[in-house]
Motif scaffolding. Structure first.
Motif, PDB file in Angstrom:
ATOM      1  N   GLU A 158     -16.668 -27.211 -32.738  1.00  7.97           N
ATOM      2  CA  GLU A 158     -16.264 -27.972 -31.444  1.00  7.97           C
ATOM      3  C   GLU A 158     -17.261 -28.667 -31.064  1.00  7.97           C
ATOM      4  OE1 GLU A 158     -13.219 -27.864 -30.605  1.00  7.97           O
ATOM      5  OE2 GLU A 158     -12.584 -26.549 -32.131  1.00  7.97           O
ATOM      6  N   PHE A 159     -17.041 -29.930 -30.416  1.00  8.22           N
ATOM      7  CA  PHE A 159     -17.931 -30.586 -29.619  1.00  8.22           C
ATOM      8  C   PHE A 159     -18.009 -30.185 -27.988  1.00  8.22           C
ATOM      9  CE2 PHE A 159     -16.756 -33.417 -32.973  1.00  8.22           C
ATOM     10  CZ  PHE A 159     -17.819 -33.829 -33.516  1.00  8.22           C
ATOM     11  N   ARG A 170     -25.103 -38.590 -39.774  1.00  6.21           N
ATOM     12  CA  ARG A 170     -24.009 -39.014 -40.767  1.00  6.21           C
ATOM     13  C   ARG A 170     -23.843 -37.976 -41.948  1.00  6.21           C
ATOM     14  NH1 ARG A 170     -28.279 -42.567 -43.011  1.00  6.21           N
ATOM     15  NH2 ARG A 170     -26.980 -44.171 -41.863  1.00  6.21           N
ATOM     16  N   ASP A 171     -24.767 -36.951 -42.190  1.00  2.00           N
ATOM     17  CA  ASP A 171     -24.569 -35.819 -42.973  1.00  2.00           C
ATOM     18  C   ASP A 171     -23.760 -34.690 -42.189  1.00  2.00           C
ATOM     19  OD1 ASP A 171     -24.974 -37.408 -45.140  1.00  2.00           O
ATOM     20  OD2 ASP A 171     -27.102 -36.819 -44.934  1.00  2.00           O
ATOM     21  N   VAL A 172     -23.608 -34.486 -40.931  1.00  6.29           N
ATOM     22  CA  VAL A 172     -23.128 -33.435 -40.256  1.00  6.29           C
ATOM     23  C   VAL A 172     -21.602 -33.392 -40.492  1.00  6.29           C
ATOM     24  CG1 VAL A 172     -22.738 -32.628 -38.026  1.00  6.29           C
ATOM     25  CG2 VAL A 172     -24.704 -33.908 -38.487  1.00  6.29           C
ATOM     26  N   ARG A 173     -21.165 -32.301 -41.002  1.00  2.62           N
ATOM     27  CA  ARG A 173     -19.756 -31.954 -41.503  1.00  2.62           C
ATOM     28  C   ARG A 173     -18.738 -32.432 -40.442  1.00  2.62           C
ATOM     29  NH1 ARG A 173     -15.906 -27.896 -41.652  1.00  2.62           N
ATOM     30  NH2 ARG A 173     -14.784 -27.868 -43.675  1.00  2.62           N
ATOM     31  N   ALA A 174     -18.945 -31.922 -39.104  1.00  3.44           N
ATOM     32  CA  ALA A 174     -17.968 -32.302 -38.275  1.00  3.44           C
ATOM     33  C   ALA A 174     -17.842 -33.703 -37.757  1.00  3.44           C
ATOM     34  CB  ALA A 174     -18.287 -31.395 -36.978  1.00  3.44           C
ATOM     35  N   ILE A 175     -18.962 -34.259 -38.096  1.00  2.00           N
ATOM     36  CA  ILE A 175     -18.818 -35.698 -37.765  1.00  2.00           C
ATOM     37  C   ILE A 175     -18.149 -36.557 -39.087  1.00  2.00           C
ATOM     38  CG2 ILE A 175     -20.158 -37.954 -37.637  1.00  2.00           C
ATOM     39  CD1 ILE A 175     -20.382 -36.265 -35.189  1.00  2.00           C
ATOM     40  N   ARG A 176     -18.487 -36.044 -40.163  1.00  2.00           N
ATOM     41  CA  ARG A 176     -17.799 -36.618 -41.359  1.00  2.00           C
ATOM     42  C   ARG A 176     -16.340 -36.334 -41.424  1.00  2.00           C
ATOM     43  NH1 ARG A 176     -19.101 -34.178 -45.793  1.00  2.00           N
ATOM     44  NH2 ARG A 176     -20.329 -32.721 -45.210  1.00  2.00           N
ATOM     45  N   GLY A 195     -19.242 -43.208 -32.314  1.00  2.00           N
ATOM     46  CA  GLY A 195     -19.331 -42.876 -30.722  1.00  2.00           C
ATOM     47  C   GLY A 195     -20.226 -41.670 -30.527  1.00  2.00           C
ATOM     48  N   LYS A 196     -19.643 -40.590 -31.563  1.00  2.00           N
ATOM     49  CA  LYS A 196     -20.250 -39.176 -31.545  1.00  2.00           C
ATOM     50  C   LYS A 196     -21.766 -39.346 -31.860  1.00  2.00           C
ATOM     51  CE  LYS A 196     -16.654 -36.797 -30.309  1.00  2.00           C
ATOM     52  NZ  LYS A 196     -16.619 -36.001 -28.899  1.00  2.00           N
ATOM     53  N   CYS A 197     -21.996 -40.172 -32.856  1.00  2.00           N
ATOM     54  CA  CYS A 197     -23.487 -40.590 -33.350  1.00  2.00           C
ATOM     55  C   CYS A 197     -24.532 -40.997 -32.140  1.00  2.00           C
ATOM     56  CB  CYS A 197     -23.650 -41.112 -34.464  1.00  2.00           C
ATOM     57  SG  CYS A 197     -22.871 -40.405 -35.878  1.00  2.00           S
ATOM     58  N   VAL A 198     -24.026 -42.108 -31.510  1.00  2.00           N
ATOM     59  CA  VAL A 198     -24.937 -42.949 -30.720  1.00  2.00           C
ATOM     60  C   VAL A 198     -24.895 -42.738 -29.279  1.00  2.00           C
ATOM     61  CG1 VAL A 198     -24.991 -44.548 -32.734  1.00  2.00           C
ATOM     62  CG2 VAL A 198     -23.501 -44.944 -30.797  1.00  2.00           C
ATOM     63  N   ALA A 255     -28.059 -36.548 -28.471  1.00  2.00           N
ATOM     64  CA  ALA A 255     -26.749 -36.493 -28.519  1.00  2.00           C
ATOM     65  C   ALA A 255     -25.920 -35.984 -27.356  1.00  2.00           C
ATOM     66  CB  ALA A 255     -26.075 -35.917 -29.688  1.00  2.00           C
ATOM     67  N   ALA A 256     -25.221 -36.718 -26.748  1.00  2.00           N
ATOM     68  CA  ALA A 256     -24.436 -36.336 -25.398  1.00  2.00           C
ATOM     69  C   ALA A 256     -23.673 -34.962 -25.660  1.00  2.00           C
ATOM     70  CB  ALA A 256     -23.242 -37.204 -25.118  1.00  2.00           C
ATOM     71  N   GLU A 257     -23.217 -34.610 -27.054  1.00  2.00           N
ATOM     72  CA  GLU A 257     -22.631 -33.434 -27.144  1.00  2.00           C
ATOM     73  C   GLU A 257     -23.111 -32.831 -28.541  1.00  2.00           C
ATOM     74  OE1 GLU A 257     -17.848 -34.340 -26.058  1.00  2.00           O
ATOM     75  OE2 GLU A 257     -18.540 -35.251 -27.742  1.00  2.00           O
ATOM     76  N   ARG A 258     -23.216 -31.524 -28.592  1.00  2.00           N
ATOM     77  CA  ARG A 258     -23.479 -30.606 -29.650  1.00  2.00           C
ATOM     78  C   ARG A 258     -22.404 -30.158 -30.345  1.00  2.00           C
ATOM     79  NH1 ARG A 258     -26.750 -25.297 -27.779  1.00  2.00           N
ATOM     80  NH2 ARG A 258     -26.578 -25.104 -29.937  1.00  2.00           N
ATOM     81  N   ILE A 259     -22.651 -29.444 -31.425  1.00  6.73           N
ATOM     82  CA  ILE A 259     -21.396 -29.062 -32.056  1.00  6.73           C
ATOM     83  C   ILE A 259     -21.824 -27.614 -32.190  1.00  6.73           C
ATOM     84  CG2 ILE A 259     -20.227 -28.806 -34.260  1.00  6.73           C
ATOM     85  CD1 ILE A 259     -21.314 -31.871 -34.961  1.00  6.73           C
TER      86      ILE A 259
END
Length: 355
Positions: free
Chosen positions: A153-154, A199-205, A215-218, A145-149
């Protein structure tokens, strides 16, 4: 509803433009002179190759109008109604749910033909003789992923080693060869592995807008850790790459490597023909083709266009979706022989969906 209305308006404009380009066909009373095919992003290459072969194989047919949309948009548009301003055929990698069948029925789309033409599987591979690390979809996403958490925060993803993703993974550099954006194999990689891994990452949900979440996923990093190339080039490039490089390939490419490439276990399942058939391997989807029998010219209903049965026959032919068929380059895994024969009967008889 506004988005669907815009899609219908755009599609109507495209089909009207195509129809006015062929006066002879219009003079014969055909309501539209070519098929309109819509497909999901993951099935876009399959739809394109089928449309091209259909055009070449059947004399006198016009090249179909095609449009690629997210899966949900494809089914929404397909079920929006009947008539020349609506599509004839949809190609997707997800079965139409009962709720959408009911939506179709409400909008007058009642004679639907459903076919399965194969299974799409995308896998991760390394050269024979290298360590066959077991990975999870979550670990793949965290590595690429381009960004990590960090603290919700991304931030830019600077991980260089797989061991930085998980101590259980080897201390080797993250290097991945992936097909170009817009290809069928990459679409499956995004949908099934990257999006499945986040999909199960809290910050993404917690992100409200679905498109922003995706976008954050792919969106993958662009610091050289992921190298893009033509999908057909990945196997050869992988064989020539530094040790530890991982390639994103189709199952057909794995088989074609003659044992020089080895698939990695993903989420606890090794991709084999058996695990793909059973859909135990997570990165597997069935490719479905839906058609409106009501649109078939010289058949019951509105008779919008000719060629629907011919297109379905092409999609289920051995030349297309059988072992070694031209769709194999998209990563399509053929159905078992009895299933392929059943789908050919469905295409020829235009058997209606009933469930």
């Amino acid at each position: 509803m506004g988005r669907l209305r815009n899609l219908l308006m755009g599609l109507a404009l495209a089909t009207c433009t195509a129809a006015t380009a062929a006066p002879p066909a219009a003079a014969q009373g055909v309501m539209r002179d070519r098929l309109v095919i819509i497909s999901s992003t993951s099935a876009g290459t399959v739809a394109r190759m089928l449309a091209a072969s259909f055009t070449e194989r059947f004399e006198g047919v016009m090249e179909p109008t095609r449009r690629t949309l997210p899966t949900s948009g494809v089914l929404d548009l397909f079920c929006a109604g009947v008539g020349p301003q609506t599509p004839d055929i949809a190609v997707v990698v997800r079965r139409m749910p009962r709720s959408m069948v009911e939506t179709c029925d409400t909008n007058g789309v009642r004679n639907i033909v459903e076919m399965r033409i194969g299974l799409s599987a995308v896998l991760l591979a390394v050269r024979r003789g290298e360590g066959t690390t077991n990975l999870t979809s979550r670990q793949v996403w965290e590595a690429l992923a381009a960004e990590r958490i960090v603290d919700e925060e991304f931030v830019p993803n600077r991980r260089a080693l797989w061991s930085e993703v998980s101590p259980a993974l080897p201390r080797i550099e993250i290097r991945v060869l992936a097909p170009n954006l817009g290809t069928g194999t990459n679409g499956l990689f995004e949908d099934m592995i990257l999006e499945g891994g986040c999909r199960d990452v809290r910050a993404i949900r917690l992100l409200f807008e679905a498109q922003y979440r995706r976008g954050k996923c792919v969106t993958v990093r662009e610091d050289g850790r992921v190298q893009r190339m033509g999908g057909l080039e990945v196997p050869a490039a992988l064989l020539a790459s530094p040790p530890g490089t991982v390639g994103v390939i189709s199952y057909d490419q794995l088989q074609a490597s003659g044992g020089n490439l080895v698939a990695l276990t993903l989420d606890g399942v090794l991709p084999t023909q058996g695990s793909i058939y059973a859909q135990d391997y997570v990165a597997t989807r069935i490719v479905y083709v839906y058609a409106k029998r009501q649109h078939t010219r010289l058949r019951e209903g509105v008779g919008v266009v000719r060629g629907i049965r011919e297109f379905l026959n092409e999609a289920t032919s051995e030349a297309a979706s059988g072992p070694g068929g031209y769709l194999s380059v998209t990563g399509l895994v053929p159905l078992p022989p009895a299933d392929r024969a059943a789908q050919r009967r469905t295409a020829d008889r235009m058997t209606l969906l009933s469930r």
